[in-house]
Scaffold this motif. Structure first.
Motif, mmCIF file in Angstrom:
data_model
loop_
_atom_site.group_PDB
_atom_site.id
_atom_site.type_symbol
_atom_site.label_atom_id
_atom_site.label_comp_id
_atom_site.label_asym_id
_atom_site.label_seq_id
_atom_site.Cartn_x
_atom_site.Cartn_y
_atom_site.Cartn_z
ATOM 1 N N THR A 1 0.750 -1.134 0.131
ATOM 2 C CA THR A 1 0.011 0.099 -0.226
ATOM 3 C C THR A 1 0.995 1.304 -0.007
ATOM 4 N N MET A 2 1.979 1.116 -0.481
ATOM 5 C CA MET A 2 3.095 2.321 -0.568
ATOM 6 C C MET A 2 2.528 3.514 -1.305
ATOM 7 N N GLY A 3 1.671 3.260 -2.243
ATOM 8 C CA GLY A 3 1.224 4.159 -3.151
ATOM 9 C C GLY A 3 0.371 5.124 -2.266
ATOM 10 N N ARG A 4 -0.316 4.857 -1.192
ATOM 11 C CA ARG A 4 -0.954 5.846 -0.525
ATOM 12 C C ARG A 4 0.027 6.963 0.029
ATOM 13 N N LYS A 5 0.982 6.529 0.645
ATOM 14 C CA LYS A 5 1.983 7.382 1.306
ATOM 15 C C LYS A 5 2.626 8.308 0.456
ATOM 16 N N VAL A 6 3.293 7.803 -0.851
ATOM 17 C CA VAL A 6 4.087 8.443 -1.702
ATOM 18 C C VAL A 6 2.971 9.478 -2.390
ATOM 19 N N TRP A 7 1.865 9.111 -2.640
ATOM 20 C CA TRP A 7 0.932 9.987 -3.194
ATOM 21 C C TRP A 7 0.730 11.351 -2.044
ATOM 22 N N LEU A 8 0.443 11.244 -1.103
ATOM 23 C CA LEU A 8 0.406 12.160 -0.073
ATOM 24 C C LEU A 8 1.749 13.143 0.108
ATOM 25 N N GLU A 9 2.832 12.497 -0.161
ATOM 26 C CA GLU A 9 4.123 13.115 -0.274
ATOM 27 C C GLU A 9 4.028 14.056 -1.311
ATOM 28 N N ALA A 10 3.812 13.683 -2.298
ATOM 29 C CA ALA A 10 4.002 13.944 -3.647
ATOM 30 C C ALA A 10 2.906 15.113 -4.051
ATOM 31 N N PRO B 1 -8.415 10.611 -3.670
ATOM 32 C CA PRO B 1 -9.995 10.390 -3.730
ATOM 33 C C PRO B 1 -10.406 9.090 -3.927
ATOM 34 N N TRP B 2 -9.340 7.925 -3.861
ATOM 35 C CA TRP B 2 -9.935 6.686 -4.055
ATOM 36 C C TRP B 2 -9.019 5.803 -2.949
ATOM 37 N N LYS B 3 -9.430 4.540 -3.099
ATOM 38 C CA LYS B 3 -8.943 3.461 -2.188
ATOM 39 C C LYS B 3 -7.762 2.956 -2.563
ATOM 40 N N TRP B 4 -6.717 2.755 -1.913
ATOM 41 C CA TRP B 4 -5.431 2.263 -2.259
ATOM 42 C C TRP B 4 -5.466 0.574 -1.953
ATOM 43 N N ASN B 5 -5.588 -0.092 -2.959
ATOM 44 C CA ASN B 5 -5.537 -1.499 -2.630
ATOM 45 C C ASN B 5 -4.235 -2.124 -2.406
ATOM 46 N N ASN B 6 -4.260 -3.207 -1.602
ATOM 47 C CA ASN B 6 -2.995 -3.896 -1.495
ATOM 48 C C ASN B 6 -2.535 -4.753 -2.602
#
Length: 285
Positions: free
Chosen positions: A54-63, A69-74
């Motif tokens: 689920t690394m996308g959630r963290k990196v998106w927030l940083e970027a 506005p969507w769910k980050w799937n594992n």
């Protein structure tokens, strides 16, 4: 412009990525895949790298600065603490900011618009197949370079459509020991939880080991004969059976769980490397 490409372009722009993003990296642009050319001129491989787990959630927030506005799937449902710590996204070219942005845009497309993601997968495979066949080669597609979204289960119609393309992936968790299609090959990817007992009955299993580049590998590992997995990434041309495919760990060692195996060199090195063998994947001309 095609909608899937337009949406991917927009996500790349939002996260500060390139102006012409794509899903698949060519063989010559990947340090891991480039070695394929050393052993065969018949196959050419492409690979898709995304942000694992689920690394996308963290990196998106940083970027971007705000939650998506969507769910980050594992996208690595069978990952372990060890493999997440030692993942390729932390090393080499993939560890650089520009590569992270490219992987983030791909991961965003997969999570926000899965239908468009698979349309883009189909489109890019068609483009690469045409490009590779012009050179008299056969295309090999590795979708799960740093993920496990499993194209055979999620979009089997793509595998069935591209009969002349070989689909290869490393698989953790549930997997089939047989080839589920003439052009599909899966190799088991071992974790820190695996022992000689847990891999018994499996075919080839891949393990990362703490051996320096250029140093020899042990002849046997977990009771199995070994194959040097650094020679190429075309696992379907390896000798098949109950072999341990060993790859030398790259980049910073972030694993503290034993995922990267510590090899006692005193046990003996100098494994014979099997390279040119009969492929278990049916060749379709």
């Amino acid at each position: 412009m095609r909608k899937a490409q337009a949406v991917l372009n927009e996500y790349s722009k939002q996260v500060g990525g390139g102006a012409t993003p794509y899903l698949f990296t060519r063989q010559e642009d990947s340090a891991k895949l480039a070695h394929n050319a050393d052993v065969t001129d018949y196959y050419e491989q492409v690979v898709c790298y995304m942000l694992p787990h689920t690394m996308g959630r963290k990196v998106w927030l940083e970027a971007v600065g705000t939650p998506a506005p969507w769910k980050w799937n594992n996208i690595c449902p069978y990952s372990t603490p060890g493999c997440r710590g030692a993942c390729l996204v932390h090393s080499g070219r993939l560890g650089k900011d520009q590569a992270k942005r490219a992987m983030l845009a791909r991961t965003a497309l997969y999570n926000a618009h899965p239908k468009l993601f698979w349309e883009q997968v189909r489109h890019e495979i068609a483009v690469h197949q045409k490009r590779v066949e012009k050179k008299g080669k056969r295309l090999v597609v590795r979708l799960d370079g740093t993920s496990q979204i499993n194209i055979w289960e999620t979009a089997p119609e793509i595998v069935e459509h591209f009969e002349g393309v070989i689909f290869q992936d490393y698989v953790k968790g549930p997997y089939k020991t047989e080839w589920v299609a003439p052009n599909r090959y899966q190799v088991a990817s071992g974790t820190e939880r695996d022992t000689e007992v847990t891999i018994r009955g499996r075919r080839n299993v891949v393990f990362p080991v703490d051996v320096k580049k250029g140093d020899p590998l042990p002849k046997r590992f977990l009771g199995r004969r070994t194959i040097d997995g650094d020679k190429h990434d075309l696992r379907f041309i390896d000798r098949q059976g109950d072999y341990a495919v060993l790859v030398r760990a790259k980049g910073p060692k972030r694993d503290t769980h034993g995922f990267i195996r510590d090899i006692d060199k005193a046990l003996g090195c100098g494994a014979k490397v099997w390279i040119e063998t009969t492929s278990p994947v049916k060749v379709i001309h």
